[in-house]
Design an enzyme around this catalytic site. Sequence first.
Site, PDB file in Angstrom:
ATOM      1  N   LYS A  73     -23.778  51.729  62.739  1.00 37.14           N
ATOM      2  CA  LYS A  73     -22.492  51.210  62.264  1.00 37.14           C
ATOM      3  C   LYS A  73     -22.729  50.500  60.944  1.00 37.14           C
ATOM      4  O   LYS A  73     -23.848  50.058  60.671  1.00 37.14           O
ATOM      5  CB  LYS A  73     -21.917  50.204  63.272  1.00 37.14           C
ATOM      6  CG  LYS A  73     -20.438  49.933  63.117  1.00 37.14           C
ATOM      7  CD  LYS A  73     -19.613  51.025  63.774  1.00 37.14           C
ATOM      8  CE  LYS A  73     -18.146  50.688  63.804  1.00 37.14           C
ATOM      9  NZ  LYS A  73     -17.429  51.539  64.754  1.00 37.14           N
TER      10      LYS A  73
HETATM   11  P1  NAD Z   1      -6.675  50.494  61.515  1.00 38.20           P
HETATM   12  O1  NAD Z   1      -7.141  49.734  60.332  1.00 38.20           O
HETATM   13  O2  NAD Z   1      -6.080  51.848  61.338  1.00 38.20           O
HETATM   14  O3  NAD Z   1      -5.589  49.623  62.335  1.00 38.20           O
HETATM   15  C1  NAD Z   1      -5.835  48.323  62.760  1.00 38.20           C
HETATM   16  C2  NAD Z   1      -4.530  47.737  63.292  1.00 38.20           C
HETATM   17  O4  NAD Z   1      -4.793  46.469  63.889  1.00 38.20           O
HETATM   18  C3  NAD Z   1      -3.474  47.500  62.220  1.00 38.20           C
HETATM   19  O5  NAD Z   1      -2.190  47.816  62.734  1.00 38.20           O
HETATM   20  C4  NAD Z   1      -3.570  46.002  61.978  1.00 38.20           C
HETATM   21  O6  NAD Z   1      -2.376  45.430  61.464  1.00 38.20           O
HETATM   22  C5  NAD Z   1      -3.849  45.528  63.389  1.00 38.20           C
HETATM   23  N1  NAD Z   1      -4.382  44.176  63.461  1.00 38.20           N
HETATM   24  C6  NAD Z   1      -5.414  43.634  62.777  1.00 38.20           C
HETATM   25  N2  NAD Z   1      -5.566  42.345  63.112  1.00 38.20           N
HETATM   26  C7  NAD Z   1      -4.621  42.067  64.045  1.00 38.20           C
HETATM   27  C8  NAD Z   1      -4.257  40.917  64.778  1.00 38.20           C
HETATM   28  N3  NAD Z   1      -4.916  39.773  64.634  1.00 38.20           N
HETATM   29  N4  NAD Z   1      -3.219  41.002  65.655  1.00 38.20           N
HETATM   30  C9  NAD Z   1      -2.550  42.158  65.819  1.00 38.20           C
HETATM   31  N5  NAD Z   1      -2.849  43.285  65.151  1.00 38.20           N
HETATM   32  C10 NAD Z   1      -3.868  43.237  64.268  1.00 38.20           C
HETATM   33  O7  NAD Z   1      -7.929  50.549  62.506  1.00 38.20           O
HETATM   34  P2  NAD Z   1      -8.217  51.586  63.679  1.00 38.20           P
HETATM   35  O8  NAD Z   1      -9.024  52.700  63.118  1.00 38.20           O
HETATM   36  O9  NAD Z   1      -6.961  51.872  64.410  1.00 38.20           O
HETATM   37  O10 NAD Z   1      -9.223  50.737  64.585  1.00 38.20           O
HETATM   38  C11 NAD Z   1      -8.743  49.768  65.517  1.00 38.20           C
HETATM   39  C12 NAD Z   1      -9.864  49.427  66.483  1.00 38.20           C
HETATM   40  O11 NAD Z   1     -10.295  50.616  67.146  1.00 38.20           O
HETATM   41  C13 NAD Z   1     -11.120  48.829  65.860  1.00 38.20           C
HETATM   42  O12 NAD Z   1     -11.685  47.919  66.775  1.00 38.20           O
HETATM   43  C14 NAD Z   1     -12.035  50.032  65.705  1.00 38.20           C
HETATM   44  O13 NAD Z   1     -13.407  49.672  65.666  1.00 38.20           O
HETATM   45  C15 NAD Z   1     -11.690  50.787  66.969  1.00 38.20           C
HETATM   46  N6  NAD Z   1     -12.012  52.215  66.926  1.00 38.20           N
HETATM   47  C16 NAD Z   1     -11.455  53.045  66.004  1.00 38.20           C
HETATM   48  C17 NAD Z   1     -11.758  54.404  66.029  1.00 38.20           C
HETATM   49  C18 NAD Z   1     -11.118  55.383  65.082  1.00 38.20           C
HETATM   50  O14 NAD Z   1     -11.320  56.600  65.267  1.00 38.20           O
HETATM   51  N7  NAD Z   1     -10.329  54.957  64.110  1.00 38.20           N
HETATM   52  C19 NAD Z   1     -12.669  54.904  66.976  1.00 38.20           C
HETATM   53  C20 NAD Z   1     -13.222  54.020  67.912  1.00 38.20           C
HETATM   54  C21 NAD Z   1     -12.874  52.680  67.873  1.00 38.20           C
END
Ligand code: NAD
Length: 414
Positions: free
Chosen positions: A100
Amino acid sequence: MLEDSHYYFQKAADVLKLSERLREIIWTPIRTVKVDLVIDDDEGRLQHYLGFRVQHNNARGPMKGGLRYHPSMDEDHAAALANLMTWKTAIVDVPFGGAKGGINCDPQTMSESELNKVTRRFVERTKEVIGPTVDIPAPDVNTNAKVMGWIMDEYSKYAGFSPAVVTGKPLELFGSEGRDEATGRGVMVVLDEALKDRNKNWQDIRIAIQGFGNVGANAARLVAEQGAKVVAVADHHGGVSNDDGLDIGALILWVAKHRTVKGFPDGTAFNSSDVITWDVDVLIPAALENAITEENVNEVKADIIVEGANGPTAPAAHEVLVKRGVLIVPDILANAGGVTVSYFEWAQNIQQFRWQKDRVDEELTRKMREAYAAVRDVAKEKNIDMRIAAFVLGIQRVGKAATSRVYVAEKINF
Ligand code: NAD
């Protein structure tokens, strides 16, 4: 955050009765890289950003993991998330290890040209330790297909045509059908399994979702398609609720235009942090870590939690929820759909052969159902919760691969 992963790792290692020596070997990353990224900003001033890549384990294959652009990104964060990737790739049984990384920056305050420069500098400074058979980055918080396209382009300048150096690329640049929504689809599939375990139907459940980015929005759309009511959604600007179920299609269009769920006309506004304690059957935290903590855990009403985000539940809160009988589908299982389709993308790139979306969805669904069943079997057999069972399964699979590569004097019960 590193402490949290270590806590769960130790609990699983206790179940497996691993020696202290072996725990230390398995826990320690094989490589940690820190790079100083100097770029000219749009005004021509020099700016420094710190970039990180932690490569945790490659016993089961090239290392794999996202790149996160965030002001809280540091070595500890990267190490904790890299460790989770090692178990995650093992749980869904894709032939990768775990890594990561990311850049300590605030993309909200940077222009696209600055993000492009800092991304290319990151690749220039890490090109010796990434590559299609070494370590393959992917999108994470604040990085997307466009950024992955820049990475492929920059790396290919040094190594020649290399689409398989990174996944989550745009479709027109060797990306895979279905990658964009893969993590959300995986969340929906494991929730389907969890509902069967709890004798519940999609039509009868109410869901709250924290985060409406890649994971949250796709999960919302797909669970609504199954017939569930998504009654509350929040992002970091605010929340919106509707007791009859939010119109997710309309909400996605709203967010595309306004960049937040806040202000969505067909719902009632609420304070973002209240989404965790909403009166629902299912909670999907899909934002950042430590959403459920000692402070709010006693107010949590959901009795199924599907962790779309990485590390959303602090260990103290996890223990309270388990004691209360809440079914937690842990991050390293629940959000593994992304890395699974990343594997499909990598395989397509290596073979220069494109899959249809139906095939991607079908294979993803099969992998997620198999992984859920494998974790549930370990949980039942050892009488432990799903999170510790997921760690046990991951450690077992990594341990078996590692010890098959070398002569091991110690007798290990993997
Ligand atoms: P992203 O940047 O597309 O979206 C993140 C979302 O979380 C946004 O809507 C943002 O406004 C919201 N957010 C941030 N802080 C917040 C808070 N304090 N309260 C409420 N909402 C809040 O990110 P993503 O790709 O959707 O990733 C989200 C999570 O999923 C992360 O933990 C990431 O590590 C995990 N993840 C993502 C993927 C992927 O394929 N994108 C895969 C596995 C895990």
